[in-house]
Design a protein around this motif. Sequence first.
Motif, PDB file in Angstrom:
ATOM      1  N   SER A   1      -6.568  -0.166   0.485  1.00  0.00           N
ATOM      2  CA  SER A   1      -6.854   0.792  -0.574  1.00  0.00           C
ATOM      3  C   SER A   1      -6.870   2.237  -0.086  1.00  0.00           C
ATOM      4  N   GLU A   2      -7.195   2.432   1.187  1.00  0.00           N
ATOM      5  CA  GLU A   2      -7.287   3.782   1.742  1.00  0.00           C
ATOM      6  C   GLU A   2      -6.272   3.996   2.859  1.00  0.00           C
TER       7      GLU A   2
ATOM      8  N   VAL B   1     -10.219  -2.272   2.670  1.00  0.00           N
ATOM      9  CA  VAL B   1     -10.289  -0.818   2.738  1.00  0.00           C
ATOM     10  C   VAL B   1      -9.002  -0.260   3.358  1.00  0.00           C
ATOM     11  N   CYS B   2      -8.485  -0.963   4.347  1.00  0.00           N
ATOM     12  CA  CYS B   2      -7.212  -0.538   4.955  1.00  0.00           C
ATOM     13  C   CYS B   2      -6.098  -0.476   3.919  1.00  0.00           C
TER      14      CYS B   2
ATOM     15  N   PRO C   1      -5.168   8.034   3.787  1.00  0.00           N
ATOM     16  CA  PRO C   1      -6.088   8.838   4.613  1.00  0.00           C
ATOM     17  C   PRO C   1      -6.307   8.253   6.008  1.00  0.00           C
TER      18      PRO C   1
ATOM     19  N   SER D   1       0.803  -1.219   0.000  1.00  0.00           N
ATOM     20  CA  SER D   1       0.000   0.000   0.000  1.00  0.00           C
ATOM     21  C   SER D   1       0.836   1.269   0.000  1.00  0.00           C
TER      22      SER D   1
ATOM     23  N   GLU E   1     -10.788   0.973  10.970  1.00  0.00           N
ATOM     24  CA  GLU E   1     -11.454   0.443   9.778  1.00  0.00           C
ATOM     25  C   GLU E   1     -11.319  -1.079   9.789  1.00  0.00           C
TER      26      GLU E   1
END
Length: 435
Positions: free
Chosen positions: A417-418, A414-415, A421, A18, A409
């Motif tokens: 991909s995001e 999601v962790c 932020p 990531s 999260e």
Amino acid sequence: MSESSGHVVIAPDKFKGSLTGAEVAARVAAGLGPDVVTVALPVADGGDGTVDAVVACGFTRVEVEVTGPTGQPVRAAYAWREPAAEHVRRPAAGEDAAAVPAGPGSSPSPADLGSSTPPAGLGSSPSPAAAEVPTAVIELAEASGLRRLPGDPQALTATSYGTGELIAHAVRRGARRIVLGLGGSACTDGGAGMMQALGVRFLDAGGRELPRGGAALRALEKIDKSGLIAIDDVEFVVAGDVDNPLLGPYGAAAVYGPQKGAGPEEVKVLEGALARLAAVAAHTHGLAGAIEHDGIVRPMGVAAQPGAGAAGGVGFAALAFLSADVRPGIEYLLDLLGFHDLLDGARLVITGEGSLDEQTLRGKAPAGVAAAAAKAGVPVVAVCGRRALGDEELNAAGITAAYALTDIEPDPAVCMSEAGPLLERLAREVARGHL
């Protein structure tokens, strides 16, 4: 927070899949806010991401086309730093001045030098350890890693040849210290490919040169070092945390072969090939296969030394042929990057990696950062993608608290991909709790 309150050192490893270490540091700094004085020093332990980390700290990225693990060309990079001007090597008597690598005051071509990214804030000057001689940091995974495979693993034929080409390029450039990071290897060839690229010939009983790859070493009869490039004045350091020997149940083939696509029968083939390499290295041409380069005899020679099994046996070749010293990866790289100097006046250190787990405690970057900070009396907190360690384990490692993306999260996808932020949100929590 004012500058007089002390700065915050942000020294994370990558969040694999990531964010790079530099991206992690930037997101944490953004989350802490503009009133917090920060110093970003992305770190690595010698594995994947080591070149990216040291380039982010001021080294120059040098890109070279080399041979990938399957023989196809790949574009790989290593990190480079010149010494201070007074240490630049001058042409020896009779040497072509054009062959001497460019110094700080000259104008080498962009293709030769690549690009440089200095660290943010403090610590932009080279550390004394790095400044005294031209230094190259070479990450095996850049040329010979699993990420360089064009398709399925090729356990029996994958080669470390491209890593040797990176070393040769750095030597021609004028390197006097070469730091080897040996994580993420796709090959189990005992480093034979690396040495072939440096001019060593591995011959069968008929005097024919063996093809590349680990399995071919079963037919090894003789090692010819006469063509080895000039490396007598080059210091080699293996920076890593792998302590496996070359052979046996804890060796390169048995432990790491399956990760590179080797089934049970292929593991046996590779084990026999590496054993043959160690035996021939111990008995032909006085190679340092039977004793350490410091003259201390070992029962199984270099093959038994911790670290010989690193990167499919590339550690063995580095020890036996390059007389390399093995250093704990994160400790050595922190010293090389001048981490200890940044602790002076620091209020807090923030470290981290993708997963805080048992492997973290075995010489990974956050544990090394925490140990170094503890000696300076600076508290440490960690950020991570997921956390598998309890408070007691973290505290024993010198980490006061840990903040995971999964705390805010629960969906791992999601962790991933995001991550950026979410990491900024975590950093705001760190600021509330520790600044």
